[in-house]
Design a protein around this motif. Structure first.
Motif, mmCIF file in Angstrom:
data_model
loop_
_atom_site.group_PDB
_atom_site.id
_atom_site.type_symbol
_atom_site.label_atom_id
_atom_site.label_comp_id
_atom_site.label_asym_id
_atom_site.label_seq_id
_atom_site.Cartn_x
_atom_site.Cartn_y
_atom_site.Cartn_z
ATOM 1 N N VAL A 56 4.925 7.753 12.367
ATOM 2 C CA VAL A 56 4.525 6.680 13.282
ATOM 3 C C VAL A 56 3.892 5.539 12.509
ATOM 4 C CG1 VAL A 56 2.999 6.088 15.211
ATOM 5 C CG2 VAL A 56 4.211 8.286 15.202
ATOM 6 N N GLU A 57 3.078 5.891 11.518
ATOM 7 C CA GLU A 57 2.307 4.873 10.818
ATOM 8 C C GLU A 57 1.865 5.401 9.461
ATOM 9 O OE1 GLU A 57 -1.110 1.922 12.376
ATOM 10 O OE2 GLU A 57 -1.755 4.005 12.228
ATOM 11 N N VAL A 58 1.820 4.492 8.479
ATOM 12 C CA VAL A 58 1.220 4.786 7.181
ATOM 13 C C VAL A 58 0.261 3.656 6.866
ATOM 14 C CG1 VAL A 58 1.612 5.221 4.725
ATOM 15 C CG2 VAL A 58 3.329 5.926 6.397
ATOM 16 N N ARG A 59 -0.970 4.001 6.518
ATOM 17 C CA ARG A 59 -1.933 2.940 6.249
ATOM 18 C C ARG A 59 -3.025 3.448 5.318
ATOM 19 N NH1 ARG A 59 -6.505 2.310 10.795
ATOM 20 N NH2 ARG A 59 -6.699 4.487 11.458
ATOM 21 N N ARG A 111 0.022 -0.804 -3.624
ATOM 22 C CA ARG A 111 -1.374 -1.092 -3.955
ATOM 23 C C ARG A 111 -1.584 -0.696 -5.409
ATOM 24 N NH1 ARG A 111 -6.706 0.523 -0.493
ATOM 25 N NH2 ARG A 111 -6.000 -1.315 0.641
ATOM 26 N N LEU A 112 -2.198 -1.562 -6.164
ATOM 27 C CA LEU A 112 -2.402 -1.337 -7.590
ATOM 28 C C LEU A 112 -3.740 -0.636 -7.793
ATOM 29 C CD1 LEU A 112 -0.860 -2.005 -10.200
ATOM 30 C CD2 LEU A 112 -2.296 -4.013 -10.440
ATOM 31 N N LEU A 117 -2.750 1.900 -15.080
ATOM 32 C CA LEU A 117 -2.566 1.310 -13.767
ATOM 33 C C LEU A 117 -1.337 1.923 -13.105
ATOM 34 C CD1 LEU A 117 -3.069 -2.480 -14.595
ATOM 35 C CD2 LEU A 117 -4.763 -0.864 -13.738
ATOM 36 N N TYR A 118 -1.445 2.094 -11.777
ATOM 37 C CA TYR A 118 -0.328 2.655 -11.021
ATOM 38 C C TYR A 118 -0.124 1.853 -9.745
ATOM 39 C CZ TYR A 118 -0.933 6.794 -13.970
ATOM 40 O OH TYR A 118 -1.028 7.644 -15.041
ATOM 41 N N GLY A 119 1.141 1.709 -9.350
ATOM 42 C CA GLY A 119 1.458 1.188 -8.037
ATOM 43 C C GLY A 119 1.657 2.352 -7.088
ATOM 44 N N VAL A 120 0.895 2.370 -5.999
ATOM 45 C CA VAL A 120 0.955 3.468 -5.029
ATOM 46 C C VAL A 120 1.434 2.905 -3.700
ATOM 47 C CG1 VAL A 120 -0.330 5.292 -3.865
ATOM 48 C CG2 VAL A 120 -0.957 4.625 -6.202
ATOM 49 N N THR A 121 2.471 3.516 -3.144
ATOM 50 C CA THR A 121 2.989 3.024 -1.871
ATOM 51 C C THR A 121 3.753 4.127 -1.157
ATOM 52 O OG1 THR A 121 4.197 1.191 -0.839
ATOM 53 C CG2 THR A 121 5.223 2.216 -2.745
ATOM 54 N N SER A 151 4.923 7.296 -3.314
ATOM 55 C CA SER A 151 5.404 6.996 -4.656
ATOM 56 C C SER A 151 4.270 6.493 -5.536
ATOM 57 C CB SER A 151 6.512 5.933 -4.583
ATOM 58 O OG SER A 151 7.029 5.644 -5.854
ATOM 59 N N VAL A 152 4.182 7.061 -6.739
ATOM 60 C CA VAL A 152 3.180 6.657 -7.731
ATOM 61 C C VAL A 152 3.941 6.284 -8.999
ATOM 62 C CG1 VAL A 152 1.166 7.357 -9.070
ATOM 63 C CG2 VAL A 152 1.484 8.243 -6.750
#
Length: 550
Positions: free
Chosen positions: A366-369, A465-466, A473-477, A490-491
């Motif tokens: 339904v939602e990811v936040r 989000r960094l 550093l990682y991008g997480v989404t 995903s990382v």
């Protein structure tokens, strides 16, 4: 001269600059250069990789053997050429965009000698979000692994140590008529013939890299080539292993993965003639190879999708895919004591009575936040009215990381759950490599234990989000797998160079609105959980918003 302990065969085609890291990892092996041979086969590279190999061979005579050949269209031919040139007691295959841990070869050879193993598989880790089937490593080191009673069939890449005598005795070679998947027949037969297979899970032996600047043949092969290779693979298994439970233990992987993937969500993107050919091929392979016993052991997603293929034509299959990809889990149709998945025409083929627990585990995102800087919250919902009573305790798991799952108090029907995934644990689970963590629902209720992928129909994904973990550093989404429709956390590692380049592009384009989280998949009948202030996603290149985690 004494034969080296191990020959490492590296098929090379246009993998710069990853090839440099690959070769550096070989030169740094603690086994010592006198105990190994590097056989690099340049399969018609156009990016300077062949010249790099020649320079390396000139600097390390006796250690590096290089062969050049016109491009063959796949890894089978260069692997076979490498086998012809290899002189070691053992053979190891290394992708030219991948690399090894420094102690990998020393540990693998020591284990093979100690246990008399013909095949040794060391733990494989994904890099840059590369997905790796890791179940075979879950129980730790195992001296003697049974091919037919383990997760080994899900790890049939050739990234293993093979005893050379085994290869020569059975004349094992890679089928050059398979543009993709050619390592699976080779590895399968080696494991089938092996006296002992050993699994080592005590070290990161093999780093399988997802290239960020290129696409390899495995990821984006032509549909026609993949069809031909899948047919060849099924015929190989049938010729190698007599019919019965042992063949089905291997085919469970090929049916649930290679065959089901051919009719994944991205089937809709093919032109009509190609859809017809794929549908006909998949149906023929199901009718020829999938027994009732094998069907009953499939993951519920594969079971239902392949059921749609055998029950109808292309349009029927497209209707099922549209339901999954655009609308979500269909209603449950109950007739007497039988349950059916409410797909178009599903009353003829979508009986889920015997797998009701798995069916109840099918939830829609339904939602990811972001609820704060440290937590990624996933809200998922079941369309089944009796979920609260029949489903039982439920949890969402991202890869091997179980979040904290609670019923959503704002939904009086009890069909909505929210799972908080601590980002520091997500980063720690990704180690230094970055990984994709597919999200599954697991439950135990009135109909037993069930598990199913959590889909995310129409999820709008935002920019990563960094975040900082240690010195990296990682991008997480949250993303959606385009083939399976499954929600994935995903990382991915981010370098300073990538951040600087993105900032430069943004300056040239001018200011752009940030892509926010929450990420909403579709309207829900249940009220959405209350928003926490300040939960928008940070632009991936916005260094002012870095968060430090332990």
């Amino acid at each position: 001269m004494t034969a080296p302990d191990v020959s490492v065969i590296v098929p090379v085609y246009d993998t710069m600059p990853y090839l440099r890291t690959c070769l550096d990892s070989l030169l740094a092996q603690t086994i010592g250069r006198e105990r190994m041979q590097i056989v690099a086969v340049d399969d018609g590279s156009t990016d300077g990789g062949g010249r790099l190999l020649d320079r390396l061979a000139a600097r390390h005579p006796g250690l590096v053997t290089v062969a050049h050949q016109p491009n063959s269209g796949g890894p089978a031919a260069p692997c076979n050429r490498g086998l012809d040139l290899a002189t070691g007691r053992y053979v190891f295959f290394l992708g030219s965009d991948d690399h090894l841990g420094p102690e990998a070869l020393e540990r693998l050879v020591a284990a093979a000698d100690r246990y008399g193993s013909d095949v040794v598989l060391g733990r494989v880790v994904g890099v840059n979000g590369r997905h790796v089937f890791a179940d075979v490593f879950a129980a730790g080191n195992a001296v003697d692994v049974d091919l037919f009673d383990s997760a080994l069939p899900w790890s049939l890449a050739n990234t293993k140590l093979f005893r050379r005598d085994l290869i020569d005795t059975h004349r094992l070679r890679f089928p050059e008529d398979m543009p993709v998947l050619s390592d699976q027949p080779f590895t399968l037969e080696a494991c089938y013939r092996a006296r002992r297979i050993t699994v080592l899970a005590d070290y990161d032996y093999y780093h399988a890299v997802r290239r960020l600047n290129a696409r390899n043949i495995t990821y984006h092969s032509r549909v026609e080539a993949r069809l031909a290779s899948v047919e060849r693979l099924f015929a190989f298994v049938a010729d190698l292993i007599p019919a019965g439970p042992r063949r089905e233990a291997v085919l469970r992987r090929h049916v649930g993965l290679e065959l089901a993937n051919l009719v994944g969500d991205d089937f809709r993107l093919l032109d009509r003639p190609t859809q017809e050919r794929v549908h006909a091929t998949v149906r023929r392979l199901i009718e020829r190879h999938v027994t009732d016993g094998l069907r009953d052991r499939l993951d519920i997603e594969a079971r239902l999708r392949l059921g749609a293929v055998t029950a109808g034509g292309v349009d029927d299959l497209l209707a099922v895919i549209a339901q999954d990809a655009e609308h979500g889990v269909p209603p449950t149709v109950v007739r007497g004591d039988r349950w059916h998945a409410g797909y178009p025409g599903g009353d003829r083929w979508a009986d889920v009575t015997d797998v009701r627990a798995d069916w109840l585990a099918k939830l829609d995102t339904v939602e990811v936040r972001w609820t704060d800087r440290d937590t990624l919250a996933v809200t998922a919902r079941s369309p089944y009215p009796g979920f609260a009573a029949d489903g039982g305790p439920v949890r969402l798991v991202a890869g091997r990381l179980a979040g904290t799952t609670l019923l959503d108090a704002t939904d009086p029907t009890g069909r909505t759950v929210r799972t908080d995934f601590p980002v520091d644990e997500l980063l720690a689970a990704s180690a230094a490599t970055g990984q994709r963590h597919p999200v599954r629902a697991e439950l135990t209720g009135a109909y037993g234990r069930g598990s199913a992928p959590v889909r995310a129909p129409r999820l709008v994904t935002g920019r990563p989000r960094l975040l900082r973990h240690g010195l990296r550093l990682y991008g997480v989404t949250a993303t959606v797998d385009p083939r399976s429709g499954q929600l994935v956390l995903s990382v991915v590692p981010v370098t300073v160079r990538q951040v600087a380049a993105r900032l430069a592009r943004r300056r040239r384009r001018g200011p752009a609105p940030a892509a926010p989280l929450p990420q909403r998949s579709r309207p829900s009948a249940a009220p959405a959980p209350a928003r926490t202030p300040g939960t928008h996603a940070e632009p991936a290149a916005d260094l002012a918003h870095l968060t430090r985690t332990p």
